[in-house]
Write a protein that holds these residues in place. Structure first.
Motif, PDB file in Angstrom:
ATOM      1  N   GLN A   5       0.819  -1.205   0.000  1.00  0.00           N
ATOM      2  CA  GLN A   5       0.000   0.000   0.000  1.00  0.00           C
ATOM      3  C   GLN A   5       0.860   1.264   0.000  1.00  0.00           C
ATOM      4  N   ASP A   6       2.156   1.098   0.140  1.00  0.00           N
ATOM      5  CA  ASP A   6       3.075   2.220   0.122  1.00  0.00           C
ATOM      6  C   ASP A   6       2.885   3.005  -1.178  1.00  0.00           C
ATOM      7  N   ARG A   7       2.810   4.302  -1.056  1.00  0.00           N
ATOM      8  CA  ARG A   7       2.571   5.173  -2.221  1.00  0.00           C
ATOM      9  C   ARG A   7       3.643   4.989  -3.301  1.00  0.00           C
ATOM     10  N   ARG A   8       4.871   4.833  -2.889  1.00  0.00           N
ATOM     11  CA  ARG A   8       5.956   4.647  -3.857  1.00  0.00           C
ATOM     12  C   ARG A   8       5.803   3.330  -4.609  1.00  0.00           C
ATOM     13  N   VAL A   9       5.377   2.294  -3.893  1.00  0.00           N
ATOM     14  CA  VAL A   9       5.168   0.988  -4.522  1.00  0.00           C
ATOM     15  C   VAL A   9       4.034   1.083  -5.536  1.00  0.00           C
ATOM     16  N   ARG A  10       2.938   1.715  -5.143  1.00  0.00           N
ATOM     17  CA  ARG A  10       1.809   1.875  -6.076  1.00  0.00           C
ATOM     18  C   ARG A  10       2.230   2.670  -7.313  1.00  0.00           C
ATOM     19  N   LYS A  14       2.332   1.140 -11.038  1.00  0.00           N
ATOM     20  CA  LYS A  14       1.540   1.801 -12.093  1.00  0.00           C
ATOM     21  C   LYS A  14       2.437   2.137 -13.284  1.00  0.00           C
ATOM     22  N   ALA A  15       3.623   2.621 -13.022  1.00  0.00           N
ATOM     23  CA  ALA A  15       4.554   2.945 -14.114  1.00  0.00           C
ATOM     24  C   ALA A  15       4.894   1.690 -14.916  1.00  0.00           C
ATOM     25  N   ILE A  16       5.107   0.578 -14.226  1.00  0.00           N
ATOM     26  CA  ILE A  16       5.428  -0.677 -14.904  1.00  0.00           C
ATOM     27  C   ILE A  16       4.224  -1.165 -15.717  1.00  0.00           C
ATOM     28  N   THR A  33      10.738  -7.416 -23.903  1.00  0.00           N
ATOM     29  CA  THR A  33      11.823  -7.797 -22.992  1.00  0.00           C
ATOM     30  C   THR A  33      11.734  -6.999 -21.696  1.00  0.00           C
ATOM     31  N   ILE A  34      12.374  -7.526 -20.670  1.00  0.00           N
ATOM     32  CA  ILE A  34      12.426  -6.820 -19.387  1.00  0.00           C
ATOM     33  C   ILE A  34      13.164  -5.496 -19.562  1.00  0.00           C
ATOM     34  N   LYS A  35      14.224  -5.497 -20.316  1.00  0.00           N
ATOM     35  CA  LYS A  35      14.989  -4.264 -20.540  1.00  0.00           C
ATOM     36  C   LYS A  35      14.119  -3.202 -21.198  1.00  0.00           C
ATOM     37  N   ILE A  43      12.588   2.611 -14.770  1.00  0.00           N
ATOM     38  CA  ILE A  43      12.943   2.005 -13.489  1.00  0.00           C
ATOM     39  C   ILE A  43      14.134   1.076 -13.696  1.00  0.00           C
ATOM     40  N   HIS A  44      14.756   0.701 -12.609  1.00  0.00           N
ATOM     41  CA  HIS A  44      15.862  -0.239 -12.663  1.00  0.00           C
ATOM     42  C   HIS A  44      15.311  -1.653 -12.800  1.00  0.00           C
ATOM     43  N   ARG A  45      16.044  -2.489 -13.475  1.00  0.00           N
ATOM     44  CA  ARG A  45      15.658  -3.890 -13.691  1.00  0.00           C
ATOM     45  C   ARG A  45      15.375  -4.611 -12.355  1.00  0.00           C
ATOM     46  N   ALA A  46      16.193  -4.358 -11.357  1.00  0.00           N
ATOM     47  CA  ALA A  46      16.020  -4.998 -10.047  1.00  0.00           C
ATOM     48  C   ALA A  46      14.680  -4.602  -9.418  1.00  0.00           C
ATOM     49  N   THR A  47      14.264  -3.376  -9.654  1.00  0.00           N
ATOM     50  CA  THR A  47      12.973  -2.915  -9.133  1.00  0.00           C
ATOM     51  C   THR A  47      11.837  -3.734  -9.730  1.00  0.00           C
TER      52      THR A  47
END
Length: 186
Positions: A5-10, A14-16, A33-35, A43-47
């Motif tokens: 529920q963290d705003r940053r996670v949401r 949403k961006a993804i 592809t993931i890239k 965003i970073h791949r790890a994210t």
């Protein structure tokens, strides 16, 4: 464990999701592809991997969320009215147009369309049973409902093809008009 529920996670999710929907408008899921996805989402791949196993997991989660949200909205309506069903459906689809255009017209996967069809058929039958005070849904009712819901999909697809150039209200009224004329068959 990360708070979903963290705003940053949401915001990240949403961006993804938005990035995937954008990419799906131009290419099939299996070619994304993931890239490419992480570059588009900035965003970073790890994210990405914090939230999803792969692109297919992301797609499935987007589909599940969309079906659950629409189902919840439609099934919670207590008006038992086709007019309200079509109005709510069109309003929701318009508010999420890119998502629905992309998922409904996916050339490789019909599961989203099938699941939305099942939700609409359930809602339609619920209203029919209520209006006609029926205690048992017959096979004939299921056939007619399937036919009517496919017509609903066709109208919505045509509306998308025309870039939603007709108003939401006009499309909802058109669906209701078709439904009213459909009543003569039953």
């Amino acid at each position: 464990m990360m708070n979903t529920q963290d705003r940053r996670v949401r915001k990240t999710k949403k961006a993804i999701s938005d990035a995937l929907i954008s990419l799906l408008q131009h290419k099939q899921l299996r070619h994304i592809t993931i890239k490419e996805l992480t570059d588009t989402a900035d965003i970073h791949r790890a994210t990405f991997y914090v939230h999803y196993k792969d692109v297919y997991d992301l797609y499935e989660q987007i589909e599940n969320a969309a079906v659950a949200e629409l189902s919840s909205i439609l099934m919670s309506d207590e008006t038992h009215s086709y007019e309200n069903l079509y109005s709510v459906l069109i309003e929701y689809i318009f508010a999420n147009a890119d998502l629905y255009k992309t998922l409904l017209n996916s050339s490789t996967d019909t599961s989203f369309r099938d699941r939305i069809t099942a939700v609409l058929e359930d809602c339609y039958l619920k209203i029919w049973v209520y209006e006609d005070k029926i205690t048992e849904v017959t096979d004939e009712m299921r056939f007619l409902t399937a036919y009517n819901v496919q017509g609903c999909h066709a109208i919505i697809n045509k509306w998308f093809e025309l870039n939603c150039s007709y108003s939401k209200d006009m499309i909802a009224k058109l669906l209701k008009r078709v439904n009213d004329n459909f009543d003569y068959l039953t």
